[in-house]
Design an enzyme around this catalytic site. Structure first.
Site, mmCIF file in Angstrom:
data_model
loop_
_atom_site.group_PDB
_atom_site.id
_atom_site.type_symbol
_atom_site.label_atom_id
_atom_site.label_comp_id
_atom_site.label_asym_id
_atom_site.label_seq_id
_atom_site.Cartn_x
_atom_site.Cartn_y
_atom_site.Cartn_z
ATOM 1 N N GLY A 109 0.768 -1.253 0.000
ATOM 2 C CA GLY A 109 0.000 0.000 0.000
ATOM 3 C C GLY A 109 0.796 1.299 0.000
ATOM 4 N N GLU B 36 3.805 4.052 6.230
ATOM 5 C CA GLU B 36 2.610 3.243 6.002
ATOM 6 C C GLU B 36 1.592 4.013 5.161
ATOM 7 O OE1 GLU B 36 0.972 0.718 5.740
ATOM 8 O OE2 GLU B 36 0.831 -0.542 7.504
ATOM 9 N N ASP B 37 0.728 3.279 4.481
ATOM 10 C CA ASP B 37 -0.356 3.925 3.741
ATOM 11 C C ASP B 37 -1.459 4.388 4.685
ATOM 12 O OD1 ASP B 37 -1.104 1.308 4.362
ATOM 13 O OD2 ASP B 37 -1.968 0.869 2.399
ATOM 14 N N ASP C 239 -5.336 1.878 10.562
ATOM 15 C CA ASP C 239 -6.764 1.611 10.767
ATOM 16 C C ASP C 239 -6.934 1.164 12.226
ATOM 17 O OD1 ASP C 239 -9.429 0.937 10.393
ATOM 18 O OD2 ASP C 239 -9.035 -0.834 9.200
ATOM 19 N N LYS D 231 -7.242 6.495 10.357
ATOM 20 C CA LYS D 231 -8.659 6.373 10.726
ATOM 21 C C LYS D 231 -8.709 6.349 12.242
ATOM 22 C CE LYS D 231 -10.137 3.312 6.949
ATOM 23 N NZ LYS D 231 -10.583 1.924 6.682
ATOM 24 N N PHE E 287 -14.036 2.810 4.280
ATOM 25 C CA PHE E 287 -13.035 2.185 3.428
ATOM 26 C C PHE E 287 -12.618 3.146 2.306
ATOM 27 C CE2 PHE E 287 -11.274 -0.758 0.344
ATOM 28 C CZ PHE E 287 -10.486 -1.546 1.168
ATOM 29 N N VAL E 288 -11.332 3.234 2.079
ATOM 30 C CA VAL E 288 -10.813 4.113 1.024
ATOM 31 C C VAL E 288 -9.915 3.329 0.061
ATOM 32 C CG1 VAL E 288 -10.899 6.281 2.345
ATOM 33 C CG2 VAL E 288 -8.883 4.815 2.538
ATOM 34 N N ASP F 81 -5.631 -0.405 -2.099
ATOM 35 C CA ASP F 81 -6.434 -1.263 -2.968
ATOM 36 C C ASP F 81 -7.730 -1.726 -2.309
ATOM 37 O OD1 ASP F 81 -5.025 -3.004 -1.056
ATOM 38 O OD2 ASP F 81 -5.967 -4.620 -2.193
ATOM 39 N N ARG G 76 -5.112 0.678 -7.057
ATOM 40 C CA ARG G 76 -3.871 1.299 -6.567
ATOM 41 C C ARG G 76 -3.378 2.402 -7.500
ATOM 42 N NH1 ARG G 76 -2.027 -2.043 -2.347
ATOM 43 N NH2 ARG G 76 -2.339 -4.275 -2.628
#
Ligand code: IMP
Ligand code: MG
Length: 184
Positions: free
Chosen positions: A53, A108-109, A112, A140, A161-162, A168, A174
């Site tokens: 990610g 990190e992407d 969560d 988040k 959710f994104v 992805d 992506r």
């Protein structure tokens, strides 16, 4: 260059709408790159990107960093192809660099639940870096259940959710240039 940036996109039978534009993302990442360049001058940090990610975020972030630095990657898996975390973290690729005594910047992407980042921090600390800094593109906050140190956050987002810009849904999306949020 024409970027892939529609207003609305359908992935895996679900509809997503643009939430953060290409310009907003680039502007914010530039600010973080500038801060890191200032905070780590003379430290030659090593960026460790979390695959898959974070690859696009890391690639852009590093081009706004104007001091000597290095890069390596780790790969983790926790989501499978679902929209909710499996609650388990699996190591899929280790770093190759020796990071003992180095200034490590984990990239990190998205954070969560925080499980993956907690796992990564614990793992990297065992390798005795001189310092450990955490950078995330998205956070988040309302979903975070594990207490984790986060030093630079590009954007705080709602608990939805994104996808896009490296993130992805069942491996798709992506390559979108912007960040999209699930429409319910
Ligand atoms: P955590 O361990 O629950 O914090 O989840 C972190 C990982 O799950 C991230 O590194 C992402 O790969 C993935 N993830 C979490 N939320 C999303 C999302 O909204 N879209 C895509 N991937 C996500
Ligand atoms: Mg990830």
């Amino acid at each position: 260059m024409d970027l892939y940036q529609p207003e609305v996109v359908h992935v895996n039978g679900e509809q997503f709408r643009v939430y953060l534009t290409h310009e907003e993302i680039q502007q914010r990442i530039k600010q973080i790159g500038t801060s890191i360049s200032r905070d780590f001058s003379e430290k030659k940090p090593i960026f460790i990107g979390v695959l898959n990610g974070a690859y696009i975020f890391l690639a852009d972030l590093m081009r706004y960093v104007t001091i000597p630095c290095e890069v390596d990657f780790m790969k983790l898996s926790s989501y499978g192809d679902e929209k909710v975390s499996s609650g388990q973290v699996e190591d899929l690729k280790e770093i190759n660099a020796n990071i003992r005594g180095r200034h490590v910047i984990l990239v990190e992407d998205i954070i969560d639940t925080g499980l993956s980042m907690k796992y990564l921090i614990d793992k990297v600390k065992l390798m005795n870096p001189a310092s450990l800094t955490v950078v995330t593109l998205l956070h988040k906050q309302d979903a975070t259940r594990y207490e984790v140190q986060i030093d630079y956050t590009a954007f705080r987002i709602p608990n939805l959710f994104v996808l896009g810009y490296g993130l992805d849904y069942a491996q798709e999306g992506r390559n979108l240039a912007q960040i999209y949020i699930l429409e319910e």
